[in-house]
Design an enzyme around this catalytic site. Structure first.
Site, PDB file in Angstrom:
ATOM      1  NE  ARG A 144      -4.025  -2.005   2.041  1.00 15.39           N
ATOM      2  CZ  ARG A 144      -3.933  -3.049   2.860  1.00 15.39           C
ATOM      3  NH1 ARG A 144      -2.998  -3.087   3.780  1.00 15.39           N
ATOM      4  NH2 ARG A 144      -4.775  -4.042   2.746  1.00 15.39           N
ATOM      5  CE  LYS A 166      -1.317  13.904 -14.372  1.00 20.10           C
ATOM      6  NZ  LYS A 166      -1.671  14.452 -15.699  1.00 20.10           N
ATOM      7  CD  GLU A 208       5.586  17.005 -22.395  1.00 17.78           C
ATOM      8  OE1 GLU A 208       5.217  18.016 -21.777  1.00 17.78           O
ATOM      9  OE2 GLU A 208       4.823  16.036 -22.612  1.00 17.78           O
ATOM     10  CE  LYS A 250       4.535  17.433 -13.782  1.00 17.84           C
ATOM     11  NZ  LYS A 250       4.632  16.229 -14.546  1.00 17.84           N
ATOM     12  CD  GLU A 260      -4.609  16.264 -15.101  1.00 16.14           C
ATOM     13  OE1 GLU A 260      -3.401  16.005 -15.151  1.00 16.14           O
ATOM     14  OE2 GLU A 260      -5.440  15.754 -15.867  1.00 16.14           O
ATOM     15  NE  ARG A 264      -0.184  17.033 -12.365  1.00 13.41           N
ATOM     16  CZ  ARG A 264       0.523  16.187 -11.637  1.00 13.41           C
ATOM     17  NH1 ARG A 264       0.314  16.100 -10.348  1.00 13.41           N
ATOM     18  NH2 ARG A 264       1.445  15.416 -12.195  1.00 13.41           N
ATOM     19  CG  ASN A 268      -3.069  17.548 -19.329  1.00 12.20           C
ATOM     20  OD1 ASN A 268      -2.038  16.923 -19.067  1.00 12.20           O
ATOM     21  ND2 ASN A 268      -4.145  17.497 -18.571  1.00 12.20           N
ATOM     22  CG  HIS A 271      -0.293  16.555 -23.400  1.00 16.50           C
ATOM     23  ND1 HIS A 271       0.491  17.684 -23.429  1.00 16.50           N
ATOM     24  CD2 HIS A 271       0.497  15.580 -22.868  1.00 16.50           C
ATOM     25  CE1 HIS A 271       1.683  17.417 -22.930  1.00 16.50           C
ATOM     26  NE2 HIS A 271       1.716  16.142 -22.581  1.00 16.50           N
ATOM     27  CG  HIS A 275      -2.196  12.008 -25.209  1.00 17.18           C
ATOM     28  ND1 HIS A 275      -2.760  12.225 -23.975  1.00 17.18           N
ATOM     29  CD2 HIS A 275      -0.883  11.781 -24.982  1.00 17.18           C
ATOM     30  CE1 HIS A 275      -1.830  12.146 -23.042  1.00 17.18           C
ATOM     31  NE2 HIS A 275      -0.677  11.878 -23.625  1.00 17.18           N
ATOM     32  CG  HIS A 287       4.672  12.107 -24.926  1.00 17.42           C
ATOM     33  ND1 HIS A 287       3.306  11.933 -24.902  1.00 17.42           N
ATOM     34  CD2 HIS A 287       4.936  13.127 -24.056  1.00 17.42           C
ATOM     35  CE1 HIS A 287       2.773  12.788 -24.046  1.00 17.42           C
ATOM     36  NE2 HIS A 287       3.737  13.518 -23.524  1.00 17.42           N
TER      37      HIS A 287
HETATM   38  N1  GLY Z   1       2.391  15.331 -17.526  1.00 19.68           N
HETATM   39  C1  GLY Z   1       1.428  16.216 -17.031  1.00 19.68           C
HETATM   40  C2  GLY Z   1       1.270  16.152 -15.555  1.00 19.68           C
HETATM   41  O1  GLY Z   1       2.119  15.589 -14.865  1.00 19.68           O
HETATM   42  O2  GLY Z   1       0.295  16.631 -15.055  1.00 19.68           O
END
Ligand code: GLY
Length: 383
Positions: A144, A166, A208, A250, A260, A264, A268, A271, A275, A287
């Protein structure tokens, strides 16, 4: 990687400067965890003391790396950890996005159990985005939650995926569909690792970096216009400074919105269409390159809609082109819509699209699928 217990080091031996490159430390404070990100040259050799300082109770470290990265840095990372008193083992998975799946995750979890890691111990995610995402998720799930230290070795992982918590694996239905928010306990980004990237791999990641200039930092954007980044031409200290700046941006976003729910989403930018381009290429297009084309597409569409000046879109497209990244896609627009509307970031029958309003500021717009197709038509050439 023998097991040994030595050294009682309680302070990290952070080099302030190596080979003319100043080591930068970025403090990240989120509701779930506070940690440091180090960016410098040769900092991987300090991983052991840094890990010990961040996680003094850890006695074991399990390094998780792919089959390309493990032979390059596995021994150095293990040696540094062992010298700091951590016993080490390593799990290696087949390099490539296709390994980022539940069966590999399951193997990694079994490996952590076989190594008898406890909750006090640490997973070391060594490599690019795939290793970081997957090792991060394994750490989030195992017992956990046990600590993870991220050691990104690609530019993309340094500026984006290793920071912010993430973690994920892909499902048959799409990329990153099973995951968790799980912050690392430490991130160590050694720019010397970028020396082993091909020019294409390096350039791909710059997509990026450009993103950060558009969403938050006009000075960074100006700097990239004046001095485009390339693997051989860039001064190492300038590169470390750009990477650190991206991480700071970031950090500032993630500190305000770890999960998010709101701001946040600006990370994106590029994206939604990016994507879709990436998925339609069957992940053959990188990417960063996909995001670059996605940024150009949404910038052109935003200018056409009057959400930003034409000049904003032109500067974004010119900067992407100056880095040798794609500025458009020949993918069929209905196909792009289909991928974009199945993205995990959709909300019922709408998606939140990030659009530029100026260089350095963006806003999030909720659009229905019909409007999204209009934006794709406005932003992408006809196939
Ligand atoms: N890659 C975008 C984020 O970490 O929110």
């Amino acid at each position: 990687m023998s097991e040994k217990t030595i050294a009682d080091r309680t302070t990290a031996g952070t080099p302030e400067q190596t080979g003319g490159v100043q080591t930068r430390t970025i403090d990240v404070r989120t509701p779930s965890k506070d940690y440091q990100v180090l960016v410098g040259a040769g900092v991987i050799d300090e991983l052991g003391p840094l890990t010990h300082a961040a996680l003094p109770k850890a006695q074991k470290a399990q390094i998780i790396a792919d089959s390309n990265v493990a032979p390059l840095y596995g021994d150095a990372v293990a040696a540094s950890l062992e010298e700091a008193g951590l016993s080490c083992s390593m799990q290696v998975f087949e390099a490539g996005e296709q390994a980022k799946k539940l069966s590999t995750l399951s193997d990694l979890l079994e490996g952590l159990a076989e190594s008898e890691l406890s909750r006090d111990d640490v997973v070391v995610a060594l490599g690019g985005g795939v290793a970081g995402d997957m090792a991060g998720l394994a750490a989030a799930l195992y017992l956990r939650g046990c600590a993870v230290v991220q050691v990104p070795t690609s530019l993309l992982a340094m500026v984006d995926s290793s920071v912010g918590g993430k973690t994920a694996v892909d499902l048959a239905a799409g990329k990153n569909l099973a995951g968790a928010f799980f912050q690392p306990s430490l991130v160590v980004a050694d720019i010397d690792c970028l020396d082993t990237l091909s020019p294409q791999q390096f350039t791909d990641s710059v997509g990026e970096v450009i993103k950060y200039g558009v969403i938050a930092d006009p000075q960074l954007f100006d700097q990239l216009e004046a001095h485009p980044l390339s693997v051989d031409s860039v001064d190492p200290d300038q590169l470390a400074s750009v990477i650190a700046r991206c991480i700071e941006i970031k950090r500032d976003v993630v500190q305000k919105d770890e999960r998010e729910g709101g701001i946040r989403q600006i990370l994106n930018f590029g994206h939604t269409i990016g994507h879709a381009i990436e998925a339609a290429s069957n992940f053959q297009l990188g990417h960063g390159s996909s995001v670059a084309a996605g940024m150009c597409a949404i910038a052109r569409a935003s200018a056409a809609r009057g959400w930003c000046d034409q000049e904003v879109a032109e500067r974004i497209v010119a900067l992407v082109a100056a880095h040798g990244l794609p500025t458009d896609t020949a993918t069929d627009h209905q196909e792009l819509l289909s991928y974009a509307s199945h993205d995990k970031k959709r909300h019922g029958s709408t998606v939140n699209v990030v659009v530029p309003t100026a260089i350095g500021t963006v806003e999030v717009r909720k659009v229905g699928f019909t409007e999204l197709l209009d934006l794709i038509d406005l932003g992408c050439r006809v196939a």
